[in-house]
Design an enzyme around this catalytic site. Structure first.
Site, PDB file in Angstrom:
ATOM      1  N   ASP A 157       0.852  -1.149   0.040  1.00 11.77           N
ATOM      2  CA  ASP A 157      -0.049  -0.025   0.087  1.00 11.77           C
ATOM      3  C   ASP A 157       0.888   1.275  -0.037  1.00 11.77           C
ATOM      4  O   ASP A 157       2.033   1.074  -0.250  1.00 11.77           O
ATOM      5  CB  ASP A 157      -1.025  -0.094   1.387  1.00 11.77           C
TER       6      ASP A 157
ATOM      7  N   GLU B 223      -8.935   5.572   8.029  1.00 15.18           N
ATOM      8  CA  GLU B 223      -7.745   4.684   8.537  1.00 15.18           C
ATOM      9  C   GLU B 223      -7.590   4.814  10.048  1.00 15.18           C
ATOM     10  O   GLU B 223      -8.403   4.857  10.796  1.00 15.18           O
ATOM     11  CB  GLU B 223      -6.662   5.098   7.455  1.00 15.18           C
TER      12      GLU B 223
END
Length: 530
Positions: A212, A415
Site C-alpha cells: 500500500d 484509516e
C-alpha cells in the site's frame, strides 16, 4: 522484455504520486505507474476534462521514453469515484453488505458504474474493492469492510466483475481480463489479514502482502529502518509493483544495487515486469494509451445517481419500530428534523470523499442531503417541516410537533484517524436524542461507519434506523422513511451492547449482542396518499 534494460524494468515496478511525476521524472526513471493519493487531484472541483488533461500528459511523458511503454494511472475509489467532484458517491461497503439478501447483483452494477465514471476522467486502474473482514468495529477502516462474515465479503466480490467485465468463456485461464474502454483494472486490497486487528488498531499486527502507500517502509519499526532489507524481502516474496509515492529515487537505487549484487535474481524482476506488462497489454494501453474524452458525461450521471439511491434504500436497517412508527406519514404533520447530520453532505458521505479524511459541509461535491430529501418527499401543502440542528427543551415543548426525525452519527474519518476505543456518538448527539425523544415521538437515524453505542438511549427511541454512510444520494433515506419503499436491509455485522464486549462476532461462544448479525425489521411500501 528482451529489449529492456534493468533500469527500464525497475521503472515498470514503480508507482509514484502525481505531485512528483514531472516530465523529467517520468522519462528519466521510466515510471510505470502514477497514482492519486487520498484527496490528490489536479485542482479544486476539477472537471472530468481537467482530470483527462492531467492523465494524458503523464501518459505522453511515458510514451516519449525509448520503448514507449504506457504508464497506468491508479486511484482509490472505495465507494464510487470518490475523489472526483460531481462523481456519484455510493454507500460505503458496510452499508452494501446489508443489501446482500435482496440483490446480490447490486454491487456488480455499482462496479460497472464506478468503472465508467473512472474512465470518464481518464483513469483505468482502481484501488478497489476492499475485501477486508473487519472483526472489531473499533478499527478505523471497518466501514470499508462489507461484513464481519467472510462468506458475505466473498459474495460481495461480484463487484470485481462489474469493474472489470464478465470474463468470456474463451478467455485463457490465469490471464487477467479487462473488458474494454469502459472497464478498469480492479485491485482487491488488504485481503490478507488486515481486518483481523488487535483492539481495532490500524496496521497494528499484520505484515504486508502487497504494498500500500509506502508499504515497504512499514515493514520495520521504526518505519524505513533497514530499507534495503525491506526491499529485498518484499520483492523476493513476490511483490510486483511498489507504491513508493515520494521516495522513489532511493527505492530505485537500492533495488538496482540488490539486483546487481545478485541478492534479488533477475528472474524475479522479469516475473514482476511480465505481470505488469501483461495487464497493460490486456487493457489495450499499448494500442489506446490516451483517455477517451467521449465518456465525460457519464461522471455523476442521472442513471448512476438513481443506482446509488437504490443502494441507499436497500442498505438501511430498521432496528426498532415501536407501534409501527415507520413508515412515517407524508401528510398533515408538523415534522421536526434535528441533528447536524441531517443537512451535511460531507457527514453522510464519510471518509474517502473528495479528501482522504472526508470533510464537513455541502460544498465539497454534488448530492442530496437527508434534509433536502425529506423536503422533497413530504406533502408540502399539508405538512410543515422545521429544521433545528439542536433544539432546546422549551422549544420542543411549545411547538406541537407530530413527530421528530433525529439524524446523528460519527464525524468523517479514514484509516488510523478513525481508530476509536469508545464508539460513542459525539455530542450533542446523545443529549439531543434524550431531549427530543422524551418530548416528541421520534425516529433516530444513525449515520455512521459502524455500530455505535446506542443502548442507553433505546428506551426513548420509537424508531431506530442504521443508515451507515449513504453517500451523495440522501433521497434513498427518505424513500424508505416515508414508505415509498419498504425496509429490507439486514445487519452485516453485530451491533454490540457495550464496547467491553468487543471484539464480538457471530459464532463466538459468548454472543450477547444488542442486535445480532443478520437482524433487520421489515416494512411494506405504503400508498402515496398517506
Amino acid at each position: 522484455m528482451n529489449r529492456m534494460t534493468l533500469q527500464e524494468k525497475i521503472g515498470q515496478m514503480v508507482q509514484i504520486e502525481r505531485t512528483v511525476a514531472s516530465p523529467q521524472v517520468m522519462k528519466n526513471y521510466f515510471i510505470g505507474s502514477v497514482l492519486s493519493g487520498g484527496g490528490s487531484s489536479p485542482g479544486v472541483n476539477a472537471s472530468a476534462q481537467e482530470w483527462i488533461k492531467m492523465v494524458n500528459q503523464f501518459q505522453r511523458d511515458a510514451l516519449s521514453t525509448r520503448l514507449g511503454i504506457p504508464m497506468i494511472y491508479g486511484i482509490d475509489s472505495v465507494h464510487g469515484h470518490s475523489t472526483v467532484y460531481n462523481a456519484t458517491i455510493f454507500p460505503h461497503n458496510i452499508g452494501l453488505g446489508a443489501t446482500r439478501q435482496r440483490d446480490p447483483e447490486l454491487v456488480k452494477r455499482i462496479g460497472a458504474a464506478t468503472a465508467l465514471e473512472a474512465r470518464a476522467t481518464g483513469i483505468p486502474y482502481l484501488f478497489a474493492p476492499c475485501v477486508a473482514v473487519c472483526r472489531d468495529p473499533r478499527w478505523g477502516r471497518c466501514y470499508e469492510s462489507y461484513s464481519e462474515d467472510p462468506e458475505v465479503v466473498s459474495s460481495m466480490t461480484e463487484i470485481v466483475t462489474g469493474l472489470q467485465g464478465d470474463i468470456p468463456s474463451t478467455s485463457p485461464k490465469g490471464v487477467p481480463y479487462v473488458g474494454g474502454k469502459t472497464k478498469v483494472a480492479a485491485c482487491a486490497k488488504h485481503y490478507v489479514g488486515d481486518g483481523g486487528t488487535v483492539n481495532g488498531i490500524n496496521e497494528n499486527n499484520t505484515g504486508f502482502v502487497i504494498t500500500d502507500w509506502e508499504g515497504l517502509d512499514r515493514m520495520t519499526s521504526p518505519r524505513h529502518a533497514n530499507y534495503s532489507n525491506s526491499i529485498l524481502r518484499g520483492i523476493n516474496a513476490g511483490i510486483d509493483m511498489i507504491m513508493v509515492p515520494m521516495k522513489y529515487k532511493e527505492f530505485i537505487d537500492d533495488l538496482n544495487q540488490l539486483v546487481t549484487n545478485h541478492e534479488i535474481p533477475m528472474s524475479r524482476i522479469d516475473d514482476a515486469v511480465r505481470r505488469v506488462l501483461r495487464v497493460k497489454f490486456t487493457m489495450g494501453l499499448f494500442e489506446n494509451p490516451l483517455a477517451d474524452e467521449t465518456l465525460v458525461n457519464h461522471l455523476g450521471s442521472h442513471e448512476h445517481r438513481e443506482l446509488a439511491r437504490e443502494a441507499v434504500r436497500k442498505s438501511l436497517v430498521l432496528l426498532k419500530n415501536t407501534n409501527s412508527m415507520l413508515p412515517l406519514p407524508k401528510k398533515g404533520s408538523k415534522i421536526l428534523v434535528a441533528g447536524a447530520h441531517a443537512d451535511n453532505l460531507g457527514y453522510q458521505c464519510g471518509g474517502w470523499t473528495i479528501q482522504w479524511q472526508g470533510q464537513s459541509g455541502n460544498n465539497a461535491t454534488v448530492g442530496t442531503t437527508i434534509m433536502d430529501a425529506i423536503m422533497n418527499t413530504v406533502d408540502k401543502q399539508s405538512s410543515q417541516v422545521v429544521y433545528q440542528e439542536n433544539p432546546d427543551t422549551k422549544y420542543l415543548q411549545s411547538e406541537g410537533f407530530s413527530y421528530a426525525i433525529v439524524v446523528v452519527g460519527e464525524l468523517p474519518y479514514a484509516e488510523t484517524e478513525g481508530n476509536n476505543m469508545n464508539l460513542t456518538i459525539p455530542e450533542p448527539g446523545p443529549t439531543m436524542i434524550k431531549n427530543v425523544c422524551r418530548a416528541v415521538k421520534c425516529v433516530v437515524v444513525v449515520v455512521s461507519g459502524r455500530p455505535v453505542v446506542i443502548e442507553p438511549y433505546l428506551k426513548w427511541i420509537d424508531g431506530l434506523v442504521a443508515a451507515w454512510l449513504p453517500g451523495t444520494e440522501g433521497q434513498g433515506v427518505a424513500d424508505v422513511l416515508f414508505g415509498n419503499y419498504g425496509f429490507s436491509g439486514k445487519l452485516s455485522r453485530t451491533w454490540f451492547r457495550s464496547v467491553d464486549q468487543l471484539p464480538m462476532n457471530v459464532g463466538d461462544e459468548h454472543y450477547d449482542p444488542l442486535f445480532p448479525f443478520g437482524f433487520g425489521l421489515t416494512t411494506e411500501p405504503t400508498d402515496d396518499s398517506n
